[in-house]
Design an enzyme around this catalytic site. Structure first.
Site, PDB file in Angstrom:
ATOM      1  N   ASP A  87       0.859  -1.182   0.000  1.00 54.12           N
ATOM      2  CA  ASP A  87       0.000   0.000   0.000  1.00 54.12           C
ATOM      3  C   ASP A  87       0.897   1.235   0.000  1.00 54.12           C
ATOM      4  OD1 ASP A  87      -1.654   2.136   0.545  1.00 54.12           O
ATOM      5  OD2 ASP A  87      -2.853   1.068   2.059  1.00 54.12           O
ATOM      6  N   HIS A  88       0.913   1.935  -1.122  1.00 50.90           N
ATOM      7  CA  HIS A  88       1.867   3.035  -1.263  1.00 50.90           C
ATOM      8  C   HIS A  88       1.510   4.239  -0.396  1.00 50.90           C
ATOM      9  CE1 HIS A  88       5.372   4.716  -2.878  1.00 50.90           C
ATOM     10  NE2 HIS A  88       5.224   4.464  -4.163  1.00 50.90           N
TER      11      HIS A  88
END
Lengths: 451, 376
Positions: A417-418
């Site tokens: 999850d950036h």
């Protein structure tokens, strides 16, 4: 005055339900013929339904947001006396089953087969069969077709099967019309070496679907695990910006270590698979990079970093994909972890995984290698920040100590999850797992450095 | 691969328009139209009737009375213009959306609804009105029309064939084969393409980098683009094309430039692939409103005329609704009746099997009871 119920019709050639978006009328309203009364959304489109009657709305049978089955009452009207408008009740939707296995007798009622059909049948009424009908009829009855022993496969796949010594007749085909694919043959060939395969799933996936003979299609209601999976995937894919990175690594030493561990008394009765060592490496890497084991709390505007690792294992089961997790996997010894993995897989295969086992996961491994594929771009289990994809382990030519050698090589893919995990953190985390699997002695080193 | 999408301007040197969206008459050098105000009123009446049939059918589908409906909303002028240009000598080969042409050819709209209700297989008698069967397969009717036109040629008849199809069909092999064949044999046919901009969800720009009417040149016959929302222009252009065909000068392609204002069918959701703004733009070019504007502006028709037409349309809609709902279910064995003109032994066997199966139940079959047909 007469009360008329309007049943939800099949709005689009085989739909089974619709969701109420907005009521455009209220109980007590006087409506005219064809006045829009409700907006509904089906799998195909959002549409307005015009009133089939002129009269007064007496009952709205469902609230906005409700999903209504085709054939159930949607709205009722009090219709003025006489025949002010030429109208009729909505058609009773009939099921398509022509074989009266348990005939329900209702000779009084006419069967109104008008238009539309759907598996959510309304009231099924059908005339009973005459006694001994089967014997009396002169209708030609064709003998049942013998089981189809001819296997469908493309020539290159047949050649691959020959090369790998795989008997195609024993391989279930997962392709269109049961065609045996390259992946099927590879999976069959690698079945001995592959780990954690889920035979129950394989059998169900490869069983020939129950096609309708007229349409040559099968319609499967979206529900249960499939529905939950779809919801989770869409939620995850469109909430967390995904980044996926790959690394290809020589895991020969890890395979050797697994083989040696199997002979240790502590591991008697449990399965020592490469997956176990991948799980161990991941847990050790999490300790060094805690941010990877966190979740995004949008409501509180906080990132929740977890000290515990509830390790999810994506499992293909007869009911579909589920992701049970091993609670506090970081606290387990290696034999305990092996036992927990065994138990998780066995429970999932039997379809007995409890809901609690699927909740509160913190990070996940998906082991697509058991299907003979190299890698993928996994989608995060909602609420988690990383998922590791473990591909097939193959013998490949590899530069080892300056020479070309045949080594056991695999590909690891990590999606993260950036929002939470930057490229540097994701890369370091993945590289460290790869390093440990390339040289499992590093596991000792890394654990010592943090414990 | 980089996709090249060239804009297709609607107006250009070839664009024929005789009535602007604002209801102003304009002249075109090649297509003079000598038409009385009474005739224009009659065209207006047809436009309104056709639209009313269409909206009622759409409502009936939403109410569960039809399985499906393919709306012609926005294409009324193209269909009424072409339909009114056809004479009794001429034969129309429709797709499944030519409700307006059917109306002009004298086909009872209830007949069309039977197909969409599943009460008939679409088996009306084509010879009765010179209106072929609705063809679901995209473009195949252009070949039937070409063959029919060649038949007229060989019989020495004085009529012509008109093949209806959409922009999407021009990408089909059948349509291109029909063009080749008709061009080769100089067949008396008019290819009438309603370019409604969308082949379901595929825009026309993706299917052709040149305006569709210009394709005709490559097949060796003339092509013309007409304002498909202008009933006068469509009438003038199709009359000329039919006259050309009847006098032995061969085929032509008419591209009626229009817009499908409704979904492709009642099962479609166009909001997934096109912008609402486009629809608003096309609403300003509405085919019915411009005729109404012309009639009002020139004092040709007053409020009572429009009220009368509207009332007549509602009456027709009520008739269509009642007839649709009362439509009898077909008798099961009629399924076998029209497969082959001369029947076949396999069909006979299957019919006997079906009859035996139906007879294996107690009581009367509901369909048979409805049609007052005895049990078999």
């Amino acid at each position: 005055m007469a009360t008329k119920d309007f049943l939800l019709p099949d709005l689009g050639e085989g739909l089974t339900e619709a969701e109420i978006l907005h009521w455009l009328v209220a109980e007590g309203d006087t409506v005219t013929l064809n006045q829009p009364i409700v907006e509904v959304e089906t799998a195909k489109a959002a549409v307005e339904i015009p009133s089939p009657y002129a009269g007064v709305v007496t009952t709205l049978h469902h609230a906005e947001g409700a999903t209504v089955d085709v054939g159930l009452p949607l709205i009722s009207f009090e219709v003025g006396g006489g025949d002010a408008t030429a109208t009729a009740d909505a058609p009773a939707i009939q099921g398509g089953d022509l074989v009266p296995s348990a005939p329900k007798v209702d000779t009084e009622e006419k069967i109104e087969v008008l238009v539309g059909s759907g598996p959510k049948a309304g009231k099924l009424t059908r005339r009973p069969r005459k006694q001994a009908a089967g014997a009396a009829t002169s209708m030609p009855i064709r003998a049942a077709e013998p089981a189809d022993v001819h296997v469908l496969a493309k020539p290159p796949v047949r050649k691959l099967a020959r090369d790998l010594g795989v008997d195609l007749r024993g391989v279930g085909g997962s392709g269109p019309n049961g065609t045996v694919t390259r992946a099927d043959v590879q999976a069959a060939a690698g079945a001995g070496g592959a780990v954690g395969a889920a035979p129950a799933y394989a059998a169900s996936a490869r069983a020939r679907p129950d096609f309708d003979s007229a349409t040559r299609e099968q319609r499967i209601p979206i529900k249960g695990v499939r529905k939950a999976t779809a919801t989770a995937m869409v939620q995850s894919a469109f909430t967390a910006p995904h980044v996926t990175e790959w690394v290809t690594v020589d895991v020969t030493e890890t395979m050797n270590l697994a083989r040696r561990l199997r002979n240790y008394p502590d591991f008697t009765g449990v399965k020592v698979s490469p997956l176990l060592l991948v799980a161990r490496a991941l847990i050790l890497a999490v300790r060094r990079h805690p941010m990877i084991n966190s979740s995004w709390d949008d409501e509180a505007q906080e990132i929740v970093v977890k000290d515990y690792v509830n390790l999810g294992i994506a499992a293909a089961t007869p009911r579909g994909l589920i992701v049970p997790n091993i609670k506090d996997a970081g606290s387990l010894s290696l034999p305990q972890l092996a036992g927990a993995l065994d138990a998780l897989v066995a429970t999932a295969r039997e379809g007995k995984t409890a809901p609690a086992d699927m909740q509160r996961g913190t990070i996940t491994i998906t082991n697509v290698g058991v299907f003979g594929v190299d890698s993928g771009t996994p989608i995060l289990n909602p609420g988690e920040s990383a998922i590791l994809c473990f591909g097939a382990v193959r013998e490949q030519p590899w530069v080892h100590e300056g020479q070309i050698a045949v080594r056991q090589v695999t590909t690891l893919a990590l999606s993260f999850d950036h929002r939470i995990v930057d490229g540097q953190l994701g890369s370091e985390f993945l590289a460290e797992i790869a390093t440990m699997l390339n040289d499992p002695w590093r596991m000792v080193h890394f654990s010592a450095s943090t414990l | 691969m980089t996709e090249v999408l060239l804009p297709q301007p609607s107006e250009g040197p070839g664009f024929v328009q005789l009535l602007t969206p604002e209801g102003q008459r304009v002249e075109h050098p090649d297509y003079a139209l000598d038409i009385s105000d009474d005739e224009i009123k009659s065209l207006y009446r047809d436009l309104v009737m056709v639209r009313r049939i269409d909206t009622e059918a759409t409502a009936l589908q939403r109410q569960g009375q039809l399985g499906l409906w393919a709306s012609l909303l926005g294409q009324e002028a193209a269909q009424v213009g072409a339909g009114r240009a056809l004479t009794e000598r001429d034969f129309a080969f429709p797709t499944y959306r030519e409700h307006g042409v059917a109306y002009c050819k004298g086909v009872d709209p209830v007949t069309l609804l039977g197909l969409f209700r599943g009460a008939s297989q679409g088996g009306w008698d084509p010879n009765e009105n010179g209106f072929g069967l609705y063809t679901i397969v995209i473009g195949s009717q252009t070949l039937h029309a070409t063959g029919y036109a060649m038949g007229i040629q060989r019989d020495g008849g004085d009529g012509a064939a008109m093949a209806f199809f959409g922009d999407g069909a021009t990408s089909q092999g059948d349509v291109n084969e029909a063009f080749v064949w008709a061009g080769s044999f100089n067949a008396p046919i008019v290819f009438f393409c309603q370019n409604n901009q969308w082949a379901i969800s595929e825009p026309v720009e993706r299917q052709s980098h040149i305006p569709l009417y210009r394709r005709a040149e490559g097949f060796g016959f003339p092509g013309v683009r007409v304002d498909g929302n202008d009933v006068l222009a469509v009438l003038a252009v199709t009359r000329a094309a039919l006259a050309r065909a009847r006098e032995g000068s061969g085929p032509s392609l008419v591209e009626a430039y229009t817009y499908r204002m409704a979904p492709h069918t009642t099962s479609d959701d166009p909001s997934r692939y096109r912008l609402a703004a486009d629809l608003e733009t096309w609403k300003l070019k509405d085919p019915v409103e411009r005729v109404k504007a012309y009639l009002s502006r020139h004092g040709v028709a007053d409020a009572s005329f429009f009220a009368d037409v509207s009332a007549a349309a509602d009456e027709l809609a009520a008739h269509v609704r009642a007839a649709c709902i009362e439509m009898a279910d077909p008798e099961p064995l009629s399924l076998f009746d029209h497969v082959y003109a001369g029947g076949s032994s396999l069909l006979d066997e299957e019919r006997a099997g079906m009859a035996a199966y139906l007879a294996s139940f107690e009581g009367e079959s509901p369909a048979a009871a409805k049609l007052n047909v005895g049990a078999h």
